[in-house]
Scaffold this active site. Sequence first.
Site, short mmCIF file in Angstrom:
data_model
loop_
_atom_site.label_atom_id
_atom_site.label_comp_id
_atom_site.label_asym_id
_atom_site.label_seq_id
_atom_site.Cartn_x
_atom_site.Cartn_y
_atom_site.Cartn_z
CD GLU A 199 25.87 -28.40 30.70
OE1 GLU A 199 26.16 -27.39 31.51
OE2 GLU A 199 25.77 -28.40 29.50
CE LYS A 238 21.05 -23.50 38.78
NZ LYS A 238 21.77 -22.88 39.83
CG ASP A 289 25.69 -23.08 45.08
OD1 ASP A 289 25.23 -22.16 44.19
OD2 ASP A 289 25.31 -23.57 46.11
CE1 TYR A 302 28.50 -22.46 33.82
CE2 TYR A 302 26.78 -21.73 31.97
CZ TYR A 302 27.54 -21.71 33.21
OH TYR A 302 27.19 -20.63 34.04
CE LYS A 345 18.41 -24.32 42.99
NZ LYS A 345 18.08 -22.72 42.95
CB CYS A 384 28.73 -31.20 85.84
SG CYS A 384 27.88 -32.82 85.13
CB CYS A 414 26.90 -34.54 89.12
SG CYS A 414 28.57 -33.97 88.71
CB CYS A 474 31.60 -33.37 84.18
SG CYS A 474 31.20 -34.11 85.96
CB CYS A 486 29.20 -36.96 87.01
SG CYS A 486 28.15 -36.47 85.95
S1 IVH Z 1 23.45 -22.41 31.76
C1 IVH Z 1 21.64 -19.79 28.88
N1 IVH Z 1 24.68 -24.27 33.04
O1 IVH Z 1 23.02 -21.47 37.37
C2 IVH Z 1 22.23 -20.37 29.98
N2 IVH Z 1 24.28 -22.45 34.17
O2 IVH Z 1 20.76 -20.31 38.38
C3 IVH Z 1 22.07 -20.28 31.46
N3 IVH Z 1 25.16 -22.55 36.57
O3 IVH Z 1 23.53 -18.17 36.19
C4 IVH Z 1 23.03 -20.92 32.26
N4 IVH Z 1 26.17 -24.53 36.38
O4 IVH Z 1 25.73 -19.22 37.05
C5 IVH Z 1 24.14 -23.17 33.05
N5 IVH Z 1 26.09 -26.25 33.88
C6 IVH Z 1 25.52 -24.93 33.92
C7 IVH Z 1 25.75 -24.17 35.37
C8 IVH Z 1 24.82 -22.92 35.23
C9 IVH Z 1 25.89 -23.45 37.22
C10 IVH Z 1 24.62 -21.19 37.26
C11 IVH Z 1 24.87 -19.93 36.20
C12 IVH Z 1 23.40 -19.67 36.05
C13 IVH Z 1 22.77 -20.07 37.39
C14 IVH Z 1 21.34 -20.04 37.26
#
Ligand code: IVH
Length: 677
Positions: free
Chosen positions: A115, A117, A119, A231, A319, A413, A416, A431, A436
């Site tokens: 999935e 992740k 932010d 999720y 990451k 400037c 010049c 300018c 120039c």
């Molecule tokens: S799963 C046991 N799934 O990432 C479940 N986390 O750095 C653990 N996060 O604290 C988390 N998208 O806030 C999971 N699809 C995703 C996520 C996700 C974002 C965040 C979440 C977690 C942090 C960990």
Amino acid sequence: MNSTDLRLEYDRLCDELNYHSYRYHVLDSPVISDYEYDQLLKKLREIESRHPEWIRADSPAQRVGSAPQEKFAKVQHPASILSLSNAFSPEDIRAWYERLLKLDARIAQTDFVIEPKIDGLTVVLRYQNGVFAGGATRGDGEVGEDISANLRTIRSIPLKIPVDAQGPKPPVDLFVRGEVFITNKDFDRLNQRLLENGEKTYLNPRNTAAGSLRQLDPALTASRPLTLLTYQIVAASEGVPETQKGILDYLKSLGFPVSGDVRVYGTIDEVIAALPGWNEKRNQLPYEADGIVIKINDLALANDLGAVGKDPRGAIAFKFPAREVTTRLLDIEINVGRTGVLTPTAVLDPVEIGGVVVKQATLHNFDYIREKDIRIGDRVLVKRAGEVIPYIIGPVVEARDGSEREFQPPQNCPVCREPVQNLPGEIAWFCVNFSCPAQLIRHLEHFVSKSAMDINGLGIKIVEQLVAAGLVKDAADLYQLSREDLLKLEGFAEKKAENIIQAIQGSKSQPLERFINALGIRGVGEVMAAQFAAYFQSMDRFRYAGREELMSLEGVGPNIADAVVDWLSRPHNQELLEKFKASGVWPEGKREKDTGKKQTLAGLTFVVTGTLEHFTREAITAYIQAHGGKVTDSVSKSTSYLVVGENAGSKLEKARSLGIKTISESELKALAEGADA
Ligand code: IVH
């Protein structure tokens, strides 16, 4: 309507509005217009104001505006809200897998879910009998803060499940985990609005989402474009699916928003092979993702694997390389552009962002530096994403030690040394000295470029040489250059000098729109120039264009009109135009009645071959067309004349074999011009 009917009507409105909100915010496929939705909501509000005792917990009218709080209450989570350990390379993922395999042989049989992740910020939502009953931040993973009033304002959070009457019945007690965030588009829009109101903009979507969720006044949260994806089921009073993919599908069927970018992989090799693709995909996601999460699909197995501290063993974050990093701002340099605009550029302590070493970043303009309070010596947040030029988001104020220097915009400037000017209504500083050298070089570069006068062979190097040698002080000087002038420059031989002079002279017959574009008036590019050429038809008319007249043209607003009038009103520019005219650079529009050019070549079709003495290919085409003739690429029976230059090849042979008449460049001119008189 009697009271019973009104109550029924109220319930029906609640359900209907919740359904439409779900279609809009979760499914992204509304079936009624915003206007219709607002009308229904208005009706609901009217009933609620008369019967506050009827207000339902899932009423969509309650999403906004409950009273500000003093502070957030603490909430104990029903189970630990775990975090994730991080991996940064495919090897890390492989090592994770090997560790698990040693712990439990069933790992060899499991599949994996990936999935994005997101932010954002973790939240835990609580439902009782399918009705939203509140929610909390993650806190320390055991105890979070009660932000129910704020969460209620987020429209993608269902207030009641199933939203859709066809959905399954949810467990009596249900705790769902998700991520609250702001999409990139909404974030840009928000900042745009703040900018227009002269307010401070936000650094990035994540910080903004975090700040918005922890507002004590829910009305403020409601004004921010927060959204959510879920999720995980943290706890439930009844059985729920036993795989991660099953959970995601189940959440979706209950009406929760779930990422559409989820994939299941059969083996760890497939997972590892898919990693580069996910890194690519990141750019297509509508929100910021700092990585992907790789999860063991079998949740019982994942659970049995346990956790190391706060990190469950059964999932790992891979990451992505960061797009935003901090580094030191060493200095601010000023560049002078073609129109004389001064742009500040950040000189950075070199830093790697997403695999590229970044040494410079744009600072947009002086106002930007002031608004963001960016100081030389600051630690700054730099962003680089996709094709975008790296730019500075803002300073890390907390990292200051007092040695930072405020930046003073230059009064002169940097090239010049002439005083710079800030034109009314413009953010940028300019300018305005037309001689120039920095500006002149940029201007000439544009003047000779493909979309302008298209002077072949006259590149930036030669432009710089010409300016440095003092041979060219404005674009009109180009037309006074002689072969001898060029031969004095380094790297010039007879042939090269000859070709360039020819190209310059040939550009005299470029059409009017190219010439107007070449002048480099601020805001006037190819499209606008073509518009002006079509309307004014001649330089003699364009050079005295008035503001109102310009504004009567489609797509011409006050800013462009003012820029043109300003340009034309400067004596220096009128002198420049005079110089062009004297050199025979004075293109006219195409129409006969306005140009005065008789359509002497009308009905005739020309093919050109070989190198011509006075014209480039483009120029001769324009010339023939200006006199009503047609130009085609290949010789055929319908060709009237073949215009022959030096080193003519197969076209000449073909013309001879077909008995087509051939003429020289000067004969063509005689044909076109001779009859003009
Ligand atoms: S799963 C046991 N799934 O990432 C479940 N986390 O750095 C653990 N996060 O604290 C988390 N998208 O806030 C999971 N699809 C995703 C996520 C996700 C974002 C965040 C979440 C977690 C942090 C960990």
